[in-house]
Design an enzyme around this catalytic site. Structure first.
Site, PDB file in Angstrom:
ATOM      1  N   GLU A  23       0.836  -1.208   0.000  1.00 26.83           N
ATOM      2  CA  GLU A  23       0.000   0.000   0.000  1.00 26.83           C
ATOM      3  C   GLU A  23       0.869   1.255   0.000  1.00 26.83           C
ATOM      4  O   GLU A  23       0.576   2.232  -0.689  1.00 26.83           O
ATOM      5  CB  GLU A  23      -0.922   0.001   1.219  1.00 26.83           C
ATOM      6  CG  GLU A  23      -1.966  -1.093   1.180  1.00 26.83           C
ATOM      7  CD  GLU A  23      -2.776  -1.161   2.463  1.00 26.83           C
ATOM      8  OE1 GLU A  23      -4.006  -1.068   2.370  1.00 26.83           O
ATOM      9  OE2 GLU A  23      -2.168  -1.304   3.547  1.00 26.83           O
ATOM     10  N   TYR A  55     -15.627  27.367   1.427  1.00 26.29           N
ATOM     11  CA  TYR A  55     -15.503  25.978   0.960  1.00 26.29           C
ATOM     12  C   TYR A  55     -14.109  25.666   0.435  1.00 26.29           C
ATOM     13  O   TYR A  55     -13.595  24.568   0.634  1.00 26.29           O
ATOM     14  CB  TYR A  55     -16.474  25.695  -0.189  1.00 26.29           C
ATOM     15  CG  TYR A  55     -17.921  25.900   0.077  1.00 26.29           C
ATOM     16  CD1 TYR A  55     -18.751  26.343  -0.941  1.00 26.29           C
ATOM     17  CD2 TYR A  55     -18.487  25.631   1.312  1.00 26.29           C
ATOM     18  CE1 TYR A  55     -20.119  26.524  -0.742  1.00 26.29           C
ATOM     19  CE2 TYR A  55     -19.838  25.803   1.524  1.00 26.29           C
ATOM     20  CZ  TYR A  55     -20.645  26.250   0.503  1.00 26.29           C
ATOM     21  OH  TYR A  55     -21.982  26.421   0.703  1.00 26.29           O
ATOM     22  N   ILE A  74      -6.630   4.505   8.391  1.00 26.87           N
ATOM     23  CA  ILE A  74      -7.559   5.541   7.944  1.00 26.87           C
ATOM     24  C   ILE A  74      -8.260   6.198   9.134  1.00 26.87           C
ATOM     25  O   ILE A  74      -8.708   7.333   9.036  1.00 26.87           O
ATOM     26  CB  ILE A  74      -8.558   5.012   6.892  1.00 26.87           C
ATOM     27  CG1 ILE A  74      -9.353   3.806   7.394  1.00 26.87           C
ATOM     28  CG2 ILE A  74      -7.826   4.685   5.600  1.00 26.87           C
ATOM     29  CD1 ILE A  74     -10.431   3.307   6.422  1.00 26.87           C
ATOM     30  N   GLU A  75      -8.315   5.519  10.278  1.00 25.53           N
ATOM     31  CA  GLU A  75      -8.875   6.124  11.483  1.00 25.53           C
ATOM     32  C   GLU A  75      -8.039   7.331  11.908  1.00 25.53           C
ATOM     33  O   GLU A  75      -8.561   8.389  12.249  1.00 25.53           O
ATOM     34  CB  GLU A  75      -8.920   5.121  12.642  1.00 25.53           C
ATOM     35  CG  GLU A  75      -9.788   3.924  12.403  1.00 25.53           C
ATOM     36  CD  GLU A  75      -9.050   2.739  11.757  1.00 25.53           C
ATOM     37  OE1 GLU A  75      -8.162   2.953  10.896  1.00 25.53           O
ATOM     38  OE2 GLU A  75      -9.382   1.599  12.121  1.00 25.53           O
ATOM     39  N   LYS A 101     -11.868   3.586   1.819  1.00 25.55           N
ATOM     40  CA  LYS A 101     -10.768   2.895   1.143  1.00 25.55           C
ATOM     41  C   LYS A 101     -11.369   1.814   0.234  1.00 25.55           C
ATOM     42  O   LYS A 101     -11.742   0.740   0.708  1.00 25.55           O
ATOM     43  CB  LYS A 101      -9.853   2.288   2.201  1.00 25.55           C
ATOM     44  CG  LYS A 101      -8.606   1.665   1.690  1.00 25.55           C
ATOM     45  CD  LYS A 101      -7.750   1.244   2.887  1.00 25.55           C
ATOM     46  CE  LYS A 101      -6.409   0.766   2.435  1.00 25.55           C
ATOM     47  NZ  LYS A 101      -5.545   0.456   3.582  1.00 25.55           N
TER      48      LYS A 101
END
Length: 121
Positions: A23, A55, A74-75, A101
């Protein structure tokens, strides 16, 4: 009670996040959703930039955080994005970030795996 929020949905980024060596080497596309609840005391009727969050600035904060740091999980990524938004934008009372993901190293058929974090002031 009044409430207002800004949402950025399904933002696409390429990054090398993940615990596995493959990865980190190959990278992949991720999707990110961001929801920011605004201070209810803001005068949105004024139609003034001073009474909301831009934005573009919000997107740039997400992008810089997501692409500027490599995360194993990813947390951690979602949590870091949420914290950075709260640090940068005082008008944000609550932030929810979901990192999706799509290409997971699991033998399964799925749309994605995700981690979602909510942080409040």
């Amino acid at each position: 009670m009044n409430s207002a929020k800004i949402e950025l949905r399904n933002l696409a980024f390429f990054a090398r996040h993940g615990l596995m060596k493959e990865e980190a080497k190959l990278g992949q596309r991720f999707r990110v959703d961001v929801q920011v609840k605004l201070d209810p005391a803001l005068d949105l009727q004024s139609d003034s930039e001073a009474e909301t969050i831009n934005y573009v600035d919000l997107y740039e904060t997400v992008k810089q955080t997501f692409e500027g740091t490599r995360f194993n999980f990813i947390e951690s990524c979602a949590d870091t994005i949420a914290r950075k938004i709260l640090e940068r934008f005082e008008k944000a009372l609550e932030v929810t970030v979901k990192v999706k993901k799509p290409s997971v190293p699991v033998d399964c058929i799925c749309d994605y795996f995700a981690a979602e974090v909510t942080r409040c002031r």
